[in-house]
Design an enzyme around this catalytic site. Structure first.
Site, PDB file in Angstrom:
ATOM      1  N   ASP B 117     -38.440  22.512  33.009  1.00 50.63           N
ATOM      2  CA  ASP B 117     -37.761  20.801  33.022  1.00 50.63           C
ATOM      3  C   ASP B 117     -36.516  20.638  33.943  1.00 50.63           C
ATOM      4  OD1 ASP B 117     -37.279  19.311  30.474  1.00 50.63           O
ATOM      5  OD2 ASP B 117     -35.542  19.909  30.194  1.00 50.63           O
ATOM      6  N   ASN B 139     -49.216  25.493  30.444  1.00 55.17           N
ATOM      7  CA  ASN B 139     -49.688  26.729  30.326  1.00 55.17           C
ATOM      8  C   ASN B 139     -48.805  27.897  31.081  1.00 55.17           C
ATOM      9  OD1 ASN B 139     -52.324  25.686  28.996  1.00 55.17           O
ATOM     10  ND2 ASN B 139     -52.759  23.696  30.919  1.00 55.17           N
ATOM     11  N   LYS B 163     -43.687   4.220  30.978  1.00 59.16           N
ATOM     12  CA  LYS B 163     -43.806   5.691  31.475  1.00 59.16           C
ATOM     13  C   LYS B 163     -44.003   6.078  32.577  1.00 59.16           C
ATOM     14  CE  LYS B 163     -45.760   5.072  26.215  1.00 59.16           C
ATOM     15  NZ  LYS B 163     -47.743   5.222  25.978  1.00 59.16           N
TER      16      LYS B 163
END
Lengths: 215, 215
Positions: B117, B139, B163
């Protein structure tokens, strides 16, 4: 020492929720899950196999402690979990302290992911799966203010062979605000066999693959 | 104090990698990104709006510090980031200490998510997006041993309107072992406007929505 019991840093909301779930636990439908700093750190010699540098083991691994329990009281993760066996679900009440900051005034995404991972991991563990490699998919809907209390609801959605599908959401105490949603998949047969053996040895591995030898 | 500089807890691998990237930074193609404990904690008064309980602000929010920097030297997250502007990518070298334990001998999934993050967030921030609400999909391929050094490679994959699509992977120092892969989406216009205003004020918000008034 069970670190999931009330302490002076807990806010009124946190205490109220804790008391509510303790009351629900009286008839056995819910169960309070204790939480320790270093419950799993005892057999250091078993960890050696994964570390090439022997000095590191002696100096550092002996200090190993459970990540979300390594902050002083009130500064980091304050939480307690309760499990409902009949419904295959776990609730975590969580108050994130000032040392968990990401953007100013809000919890770090990693701190949120940590509590999601811990709660889903506990749910998976109780459901009989394990837990080392997995997919984790989180939608962060709204930022969570530092020092607020939230409720994490996690459940087993589906069991397919050796795969466990879990989901959770994080809501405000009044349930009106949805902060995050997450899904997690636990395939139980993709770890290296050495890891499986080790976990099995420690009683963490409930759902072993009967096709694989442990010797 | 810049906490992303070498300290005595860093292993040989960690120092070697740091030196390599510092060397690559000499011609300006890479840039070392400094990291502070409480860079964003100064304007406490601005945070008040998000907190109903005024006492909490005084007592706790004033202690707020960046989550991954709140461990004693060597015990938690030791990391340094380098950015390559031409390639829109960020590399984070990371040594996870003994206080980040999940399963015995391994990093907690939440600690891994925290560094993912942080690295993706920094990449998004530099690319001009923001960063409060998002999807994060990880994952976990293999467990990462405590106290080992790994390399997190993150990059901007695509920009679609407002985005940002980013991805990253975590590999061993020799690049032979893939530990984790992750993708992250940053839609920049889904935060509450109050949060947008606040971040904008602090210079974090680069890519504002021209349709939305800030007054």
């Amino acid at each position: 020492m069970d670190l999931s019991l009330p302490n002076p840093s807990w806010s009124k909301d946190m205490r109220l929720l804790f008391d509510q779930f303790m009351k629900k636990s009286e008839d056995g439908s819910w169960k309070h899950l204790p939480s320790y700093k270093n419950k799993f750190s005892r057999r250091i010699e078993d960890i050696k196999v994964f570390f090439p540098d022997a000095k590191l083991i002696k100096e550092k691994i002996s200090q190993a402690q459970l990540f979300p329990r390594n902050f002083e009281e009130g500064l980091g993760f304050e939480y307690a979990m309760f499990h409902n066996h009949a419904e295959d679900r776990t609730v975590c009440i969580f108050q994130g302290g000032p040392y968990l900051q990401g953007a100013p005034g809000f919890l770090h995404g990693g701190a949120i992911a940590t509590m999601i991972d811990s709660t889903l991991g506990m749910t998976a563990l109780i459901a009989g799966g394990i837990v080392m490699t997995a997919n984790l998919n989180i939608n962060f809907k709204r930022p969570i203010p530092l020092c607020s209390v939230v409720v994490i609801n996690s459940q087993v959605d589906k069991v397919e062979g050796r795969k466990l599908f879990l989901s959770c959401n994080i809501r405000s105490v009044d349930e009106q605000t949805l902060y995050s949603e997450a899904t997690r998949l636990y395939p139980t047969n993709v770890c290296g066999i050495a890891v499986q053996k080790w976990l099995c040895y420690h009683g963490l591995f409930v759902k072993l693959d009967p096709e694989k030898s442990l010797t």
